[in-house]
Design a protein around this motif. Structure first.
Motif, PDB file in Angstrom:
ATOM      1  N   LYS A   1       0.833  -1.213   0.000  1.00  0.00           N
ATOM      2  CA  LYS A   1       0.000   0.000   0.000  1.00  0.00           C
ATOM      3  C   LYS A   1       0.864   1.259   0.000  1.00  0.00           C
ATOM      4  O   LYS A   1       0.621   2.204  -0.770  1.00  0.00           O
ATOM      5  N   ASP A   2       1.901   1.273   0.842  1.00  0.00           N
ATOM      6  CA  ASP A   2       2.772   2.448   0.917  1.00  0.00           C
ATOM      7  C   ASP A   2       3.541   2.663  -0.375  1.00  0.00           C
ATOM      8  O   ASP A   2       3.759   3.815  -0.803  1.00  0.00           O
ATOM      9  N   LEU A   3       3.983   1.589  -1.009  1.00  0.00           N
ATOM     10  CA  LEU A   3       4.684   1.729  -2.291  1.00  0.00           C
ATOM     11  C   LEU A   3       3.767   2.309  -3.359  1.00  0.00           C
ATOM     12  O   LEU A   3       4.183   3.161  -4.156  1.00  0.00           O
ATOM     13  N   LYS A   4       2.529   1.857  -3.396  1.00  0.00           N
ATOM     14  CA  LYS A   4       1.579   2.394  -4.369  1.00  0.00           C
ATOM     15  C   LYS A   4       1.326   3.873  -4.114  1.00  0.00           C
ATOM     16  O   LYS A   4       1.225   4.677  -5.068  1.00  0.00           O
ATOM     17  N   GLN A   5       1.223   4.257  -2.847  1.00  0.00           N
ATOM     18  CA  GLN A   5       1.017   5.671  -2.538  1.00  0.00           C
ATOM     19  C   GLN A   5       2.212   6.516  -2.969  1.00  0.00           C
ATOM     20  O   GLN A   5       2.045   7.627  -3.479  1.00  0.00           O
ATOM     21  N   LEU A   6       3.428   5.982  -2.772  1.00  0.00           N
ATOM     22  CA  LEU A   6       4.618   6.718  -3.189  1.00  0.00           C
ATOM     23  C   LEU A   6       4.670   6.880  -4.703  1.00  0.00           C
ATOM     24  O   LEU A   6       5.017   7.948  -5.217  1.00  0.00           O
ATOM     25  N   LEU A   7       4.316   5.843  -5.440  1.00  0.00           N
ATOM     26  CA  LEU A   7       4.355   5.910  -6.899  1.00  0.00           C
ATOM     27  C   LEU A   7       3.275   6.813  -7.459  1.00  0.00           C
ATOM     28  O   LEU A   7       3.401   7.321  -8.584  1.00  0.00           O
ATOM     29  N   ARG A   8       2.202   7.021  -6.700  1.00  0.00           N
ATOM     30  CA  ARG A   8       1.142   7.921  -7.158  1.00  0.00           C
ATOM     31  C   ARG A   8       1.436   9.386  -6.845  1.00  0.00           C
ATOM     32  O   ARG A   8       0.797  10.273  -7.409  1.00  0.00           O
ATOM     33  N   ASP A   9       2.383   9.631  -5.959  1.00  0.00           N
ATOM     34  CA  ASP A   9       2.750  11.002  -5.611  1.00  0.00           C
ATOM     35  C   ASP A   9       3.778  11.497  -6.637  1.00  0.00           C
ATOM     36  O   ASP A   9       4.980  11.366  -6.448  1.00  0.00           O
ATOM     37  N   ILE A  10       3.307  12.065  -7.739  1.00  0.00           N
ATOM     38  CA  ILE A  10       4.175  12.424  -8.859  1.00  0.00           C
ATOM     39  C   ILE A  10       5.243  13.464  -8.465  1.00  0.00           C
ATOM     40  O   ILE A  10       6.417  13.286  -8.810  1.00  0.00           O
ATOM     41  N   PRO A  11       4.893  14.562  -7.771  1.00  0.00           N
ATOM     42  CA  PRO A  11       5.946  15.523  -7.417  1.00  0.00           C
ATOM     43  C   PRO A  11       7.055  14.905  -6.568  1.00  0.00           C
ATOM     44  O   PRO A  11       8.241  15.158  -6.810  1.00  0.00           O
ATOM     45  N   LEU A  12       6.692  14.083  -5.598  1.00  0.00           N
ATOM     46  CA  LEU A  12       7.698  13.451  -4.766  1.00  0.00           C
ATOM     47  C   LEU A  12       8.530  12.458  -5.580  1.00  0.00           C
ATOM     48  O   LEU A  12       9.747  12.358  -5.407  1.00  0.00           O
ATOM     49  N   LEU A  13       7.881  11.757  -6.493  1.00  0.00           N
ATOM     50  CA  LEU A  13       8.595  10.787  -7.328  1.00  0.00           C
ATOM     51  C   LEU A  13       9.568  11.494  -8.265  1.00  0.00           C
ATOM     52  O   LEU A  13      10.694  11.028  -8.477  1.00  0.00           O
ATOM     53  N   VAL A  14       9.160  12.624  -8.820  1.00  0.00           N
ATOM     54  CA  VAL A  14      10.063  13.397  -9.683  1.00  0.00           C
ATOM     55  C   VAL A  14      11.266  13.889  -8.890  1.00  0.00           C
ATOM     56  O   VAL A  14      12.408  13.865  -9.380  1.00  0.00           O
ATOM     57  N   PHE A  15      11.043  14.323  -7.654  1.00  0.00           N
ATOM     58  CA  PHE A  15      12.148  14.759  -6.799  1.00  0.00           C
ATOM     59  C   PHE A  15      13.125  13.622  -6.535  1.00  0.00           C
ATOM     60  O   PHE A  15      14.342  13.807  -6.597  1.00  0.00           O
ATOM     61  N   VAL A  16      12.610  12.435  -6.263  1.00  0.00           N
ATOM     62  CA  VAL A  16      13.479  11.284  -5.994  1.00  0.00           C
ATOM     63  C   VAL A  16      14.311  10.937  -7.224  1.00  0.00           C
ATOM     64  O   VAL A  16      15.522  10.687  -7.132  1.00  0.00           O
ATOM     65  N   VAL A  17      13.672  10.937  -8.398  1.00  0.00           N
ATOM     66  CA  VAL A  17      14.406  10.640  -9.633  1.00  0.00           C
ATOM     67  C   VAL A  17      15.491  11.683  -9.879  1.00  0.00           C
ATOM     68  O   VAL A  17      16.623  11.361 -10.275  1.00  0.00           O
ATOM     69  N   TYR A  18      15.170  12.942  -9.620  1.00  0.00           N
ATOM     70  CA  TYR A  18      16.150  14.018  -9.836  1.00  0.00           C
ATOM     71  C   TYR A  18      17.369  13.865  -8.931  1.00  0.00           C
ATOM     72  O   TYR A  18      18.510  13.950  -9.399  1.00  0.00           O
ATOM     73  N   VAL A  19      17.147  13.645  -7.634  1.00  0.00           N
ATOM     74  CA  VAL A  19      18.279  13.613  -6.714  1.00  0.00           C
ATOM     75  C   VAL A  19      19.170  12.392  -6.923  1.00  0.00           C
ATOM     76  O   VAL A  19      20.353  12.423  -6.586  1.00  0.00           O
ATOM     77  N   PHE A  20      18.633  11.329  -7.511  1.00  0.00           N
ATOM     78  CA  PHE A  20      19.452  10.151  -7.740  1.00  0.00           C
ATOM     79  C   PHE A  20      20.063  10.105  -9.145  1.00  0.00           C
ATOM     80  O   PHE A  20      20.790   9.170  -9.455  1.00  0.00           O
ATOM     81  N   THR A  21      19.761  11.093  -9.982  1.00  0.00           N
ATOM     82  CA  THR A  21      20.322  11.094 -11.338  1.00  0.00           C
ATOM     83  C   THR A  21      21.016  12.424 -11.633  1.00  0.00           C
ATOM     84  O   THR A  21      22.237  12.537 -11.508  1.00  0.00           O
ATOM     85  N   LEU A  22      20.240  13.426 -12.020  1.00  0.00           N
ATOM     86  CA  LEU A  22      20.815  14.691 -12.467  1.00  0.00           C
ATOM     87  C   LEU A  22      21.593  15.390 -11.367  1.00  0.00           C
ATOM     88  O   LEU A  22      22.667  15.963 -11.609  1.00  0.00           O
ATOM     89  N   ASP A  23      21.083  15.368 -10.151  1.00  0.00           N
ATOM     90  CA  ASP A  23      21.757  16.036  -9.043  1.00  0.00           C
ATOM     91  C   ASP A  23      23.135  15.406  -8.782  1.00  0.00           C
ATOM     92  O   ASP A  23      24.113  16.126  -8.536  1.00  0.00           O
ATOM     93  N   ILE A  24      23.223  14.084  -8.853  1.00  0.00           N
ATOM     94  CA  ILE A  24      24.504  13.409  -8.645  1.00  0.00           C
ATOM     95  C   ILE A  24      25.481  13.768  -9.758  1.00  0.00           C
ATOM     96  O   ILE A  24      26.663  14.037  -9.513  1.00  0.00           O
TER      97      ILE A  24
END
Length: 393
Positions: free
Chosen positions: A24-47
């Motif tokens: 349930k928590d994983l599904k909620q995280l994947l549905r939170d688009i702004p938070l998911l975009v932030f996570v993708v950014y900090v683990f790719t472009l930011d690095i």
């Protein structure tokens, strides 16, 4: 036998409930688009930006020269200040013009070469003097620039002496032997002193901390705002299971992001080496995220909305980063502050990460830091569960 079977069924049911809550928590995280975009950014472009854009070297330092000698030696000296370390801005007619450019921030250094510079070098009877004025508004660059110039002047002096050396005066005795020191430097683990490796890994660990604190706290506060946390509490699940599922979901997401950073960004693009065991590293990565997630959930029990989560995340992550040794060595801190470093989980995870990535260390070397991670993580998670029960009991 009946008791053993009942205990097994209870354990299976307990695990299934945690698994369902984690899903349930994983599904909620994947549905939170702004938070998911932030996570993708900090683990790719930011690095990537931190790895290639940040450096501890002197680059493109603007240099203005006042050459009052206008000799071959002075021109040769100026030619040593080459890119990428120095950016030659040209000559000025008077020293006052160089100072004016320095005061206005249009140049970083002014080099004043006096008259008789070449003549003084040729005579060998007195020391040739130069004047270097450096804008030290940026302390780091103000420290690096004179050290670079000092090395350039040393190399120039040696080259000049070799080019203009006169034959020795004839004598019946041979010239005395000159003692020399054979200085050979060997740099371990990073032979080329590539600062991009350190910057990329340091930013990686820092942003991993921010994400591990932010995600579970945001998810928990979101459920408090929507009232779904009360629905969970009236269901046949315990507060420990609710907390554990959020920590597991965060750990899964962060470990996947860490693997993407390592194998898709740092190794192919920044060429960061990985000399140790990947299995050991990601196991310790999961342990660290488990620790920091507990801290994020503990923080979430004190706040009421998402804005407060963001502010408290900065409030917690900033001192944790400064007290971790990521950018400042604990040995350079005041003694009382260096003692606080040992209470930062990030400090112990940095010891493990650098040891595995750069030195290829194993548990036989890293076990003190691993034990510290386990102790701090267990204490924070226990405190989180206690606080949760007290708040919703």
């Amino acid at each position: 036998m009946i008791t053993s079977t009942a205990a097994g069924r209870a354990l299976t049911l307990w695990v299934r409930r945690v698994a369902v809550l984690t899903q349930k928590d994983l599904k909620q995280l994947l549905r939170d688009i702004p938070l998911l975009v932030f996570v993708v950014y900090v683990f790719t472009l930011d690095i990537y930006v931190a790895g290639v854009g940040m450096t501890g070297e002197l680059l493109n330092a603007r240099l203005t020269v006042h050459d009052d000698d206008r000799s071959k030696a002075s021109r040769e000296l100026v030619s040593h200040f080459m890119p990428p370390y120095f950016l030659y801005e040209g000559h000025v007619a008077r020293p006052a013009q160089g100072l004016e450019l320095l005061d206005k921030g249009k140049t970083m250094m002014t080099l004043d070469i006096p008259k008789r510079f070449d003549e003084t070098l040729r005579s060998g009877n007195e020391t040739a003097r130069l004047q270097l004025q450096v804008d030290a508004s940026n302390v780091a660059l103000g420290y690096l620039a004179p050290s670079y110039v000092e090395r350039i002047l040393g190399n120039f002096s040696q080259d000049y002496v070799q080019q203009t050396r006169m034959s020795p005066i004839s004598s019946s005795d041979p010239p005395p032997a000159i003692a020399s020191i054979d200085n050979r430097m060997r740099v371990a683990f990073n032979p080329t002193l590539n600062g991009h490796w350190f910057n990329a890994v340091g930013q990686w660990l820092t942003m991993m901390t921010v994400v591990a604190v932010l995600i579970p706290a945001a998810a928990f506060v979101r459920e408090k705002e929507r009232g779904t946390i009360e629905q969970l509490l009236v269901s046949p699940v315990s507060p420990f299971q609710v907390m554990l599922s959020k920590v597991i979901a965060t750990t899964i997401l962060v470990v996947i992001g860490s693997a993407a950073s390592l194998y898709a960004i740092m190794q192919p693009l920044i060429h960061v080496p990985f000399r140790g065991s990947a299995l050991l590293f990601f196991a310790l990565n999961a342990l660290y995220v488990f620790n920091i997630s507990g801290l994020g959930l503990l923080m979430a029990t004190f706040v009421r909305n998402q804005a407060q989560v963001g502010m408290l995340t900065i409030l917690i992550s900033a001192p944790m980063t400064m007290l971790s040794g990521t950018w400042t060595a604990p040995e350079s801190m005041p003694p009382w502050l260096a003692e606080l470093v040992n209470w930062s989980p990030l400090h112990h995870f940095i010891e493990c990460s650098y040891g595995i990535i750069f030195r290829g260390a194993g548990l036989d070397v890293l076990w003190p830091s691993v034990l510290a991670l386990i102790g701090l993580g267990g204490a924070m998670f226990a405190l989180c569960v206690w606080r949760f029960r007290r708040q919703f009991g």
